[in-house]
Design an enzyme around this catalytic site. Sequence first.
Site, PDB file in Angstrom:
ATOM      1  N   ASP A   1      -7.863  18.668 -14.485  1.00  0.00           N
ATOM      2  CA  ASP A   1      -8.002  17.208 -15.051  1.00  0.00           C
ATOM      3  C   ASP A   1      -7.731  17.129 -16.572  1.00  0.00           C
ATOM      4  O   ASP A   1      -8.312  17.743 -17.437  1.00  0.00           O
ATOM      5  CB  ASP A   1      -9.753  17.015 -14.922  1.00  0.00           C
ATOM      6  CG  ASP A   1      -9.831  15.610 -15.167  1.00  0.00           C
ATOM      7  OD1 ASP A   1      -9.259  14.884 -16.078  1.00  0.00           O
ATOM      8  OD2 ASP A   1     -10.799  14.968 -14.743  1.00  0.00           O
TER       9      ASP A   1
ATOM     10  N   TYR B   1     -16.821  16.015 -16.195  1.00  0.00           N
ATOM     11  CA  TYR B   1     -17.157  14.557 -16.059  1.00  0.00           C
ATOM     12  C   TYR B   1     -18.080  14.483 -14.880  1.00  0.00           C
ATOM     13  O   TYR B   1     -18.108  14.910 -13.868  1.00  0.00           O
ATOM     14  CB  TYR B   1     -15.753  13.607 -15.938  1.00  0.00           C
ATOM     15  CG  TYR B   1     -16.284  12.654 -15.605  1.00  0.00           C
ATOM     16  CD1 TYR B   1     -17.126  11.648 -16.186  1.00  0.00           C
ATOM     17  CD2 TYR B   1     -15.746  11.802 -14.199  1.00  0.00           C
ATOM     18  CE1 TYR B   1     -17.333  10.276 -15.855  1.00  0.00           C
ATOM     19  CE2 TYR B   1     -16.141  10.392 -13.917  1.00  0.00           C
ATOM     20  CZ  TYR B   1     -17.045   9.879 -14.670  1.00  0.00           C
ATOM     21  OH  TYR B   1     -17.289   8.392 -14.515  1.00  0.00           O
TER      22      TYR B   1
ATOM     23  N   LYS C   1      -7.885   6.013 -19.402  1.00  0.00           N
ATOM     24  CA  LYS C   1      -8.202   6.560 -20.714  1.00  0.00           C
ATOM     25  C   LYS C   1      -6.930   6.547 -21.599  1.00  0.00           C
ATOM     26  O   LYS C   1      -6.465   5.502 -21.727  1.00  0.00           O
ATOM     27  CB  LYS C   1      -8.813   7.782 -20.752  1.00  0.00           C
ATOM     28  CG  LYS C   1      -9.919   8.147 -19.718  1.00  0.00           C
ATOM     29  CD  LYS C   1     -11.240   7.291 -20.093  1.00  0.00           C
ATOM     30  CE  LYS C   1     -12.170   7.103 -19.186  1.00  0.00           C
ATOM     31  NZ  LYS C   1     -12.368   7.545 -17.586  1.00  0.00           N
TER      32      LYS C   1
ATOM     33  N   ARG D   1       0.763  -1.053  -0.009  1.00  0.00           N
ATOM     34  CA  ARG D   1      -0.183  -0.109   0.006  1.00  0.00           C
ATOM     35  C   ARG D   1       0.823   1.119   0.240  1.00  0.00           C
ATOM     36  O   ARG D   1       0.458   2.064  -0.722  1.00  0.00           O
ATOM     37  CB  ARG D   1      -1.042  -0.113   1.306  1.00  0.00           C
ATOM     38  CG  ARG D   1      -1.642   1.223   1.450  1.00  0.00           C
ATOM     39  CD  ARG D   1      -3.016   1.241   2.315  1.00  0.00           C
ATOM     40  NE  ARG D   1      -2.716   0.428   3.169  1.00  0.00           N
ATOM     41  CZ  ARG D   1      -2.092   0.341   4.412  1.00  0.00           C
ATOM     42  NH1 ARG D   1      -1.216   1.557   4.421  1.00  0.00           N
ATOM     43  NH2 ARG D   1      -2.164  -0.391   5.282  1.00  0.00           N
TER      44      ARG D   1
END
Length: 359
Positions: free
Chosen positions: A149, A77, A174, A25
């Site tokens: 973004d 978005y 993406k 982690r």
Amino acid sequence: MTPIFQTSTYVQASPGVHKGFEYSRTQNPTRSVLEANLASLENGKHGITFSSGLAAMDAVMKLLQPGDEIVSTNDLYGGSYRQMRQVYEKFGIKSTFISMANAENVKQFLSEKTKLIWIETPTNPLLNIINIQTICQFAREKGIWTVVDNTFASPYLQNPLDLGADIVLHSATKYINGHSDVVLGALITSSNELGERLRFIQNATGATPGPMDSFLTIRGIKTLHIRVQRACENAAIIAKHLQSHPKIKNIYWPGFKSHPNHHIAAKQMRMFGAMISFDLHDDTFEAANAILEKTHLFSLAESLGGVESLIGHPPSMTHASIPRAERIAAGLNDSLIRLSAGIENVEDLIADLDAALAD
Ligand code: PLP
């Protein structure tokens, strides 16, 4: 090739004396390679990855305190909107959604409480262009952070840190990965303070990507420049082809000289992107559905930025979480269709769209 360190924990030499890695982690060697790679692609110092783009956004939101406010673009978005509205408002973090097409318009919405400006450019789904440099400049004067973004552009087309942004966000799902087989998010910053705080949040809240997904993303990045180049070339040909179609009312693509912020796109992007949206004279869900159900090469699916072309209906898919009245007010009409141009043969793609748009 970077090995896939499919490892959760690492042998230590002595209690508390580790060899650079303790627990996955906190750090994982495959992930570290990806993070360094992403930082370099965005000309930043720190790359911090997450299990999705929205988990990356969530880490940014956790930089804020109750009472802090966000000024965000109103065309973004749907999942980002949902997180601000439905997750963080109840913790006392208020977001205001405004048009940023005219950068000067942002100034009047900034207050003492504004801590963050959230920019998405090109915007999803209307492909508005926001002037990153101008907004970052007056945000900086007021000590407000700007987050860009950069998912729709990818680092191949646009590097917001160079234009003054504090943090760049990617849904690496993406263009960065590019093969529709991974969900992954990333933040990049050049600020040591923000880098340290985001790294702390990454470990403390734990939404980290696994080594296999990190490996696949590294592999995808190796062809980022070729994929995005070809997808942009295809999009330019498709957008010009569709422009005069009698069924189409408005078509959105920043490469058109008639696009209101074409000159800004030409300045801050290297090409105009591979996303195109359009709506219909018959502005109904039914008219849009008739087209969406007919394409073969453009697969009907959420997401974008993969090598395969996709077609989608933002009002009922990616942006369904935005109430209709707000959607319409932002210019997102019922018949809006969004295309993500892939890297296939462009003549085949055009033939597919022509057949779907035919009566
Ligand atoms: N930002 C933009 C512009 C997006 O299009 C998306 C997803 O579609 C996200 C963020 C969220 O990313 P993810 O789906 O990886 O959580």
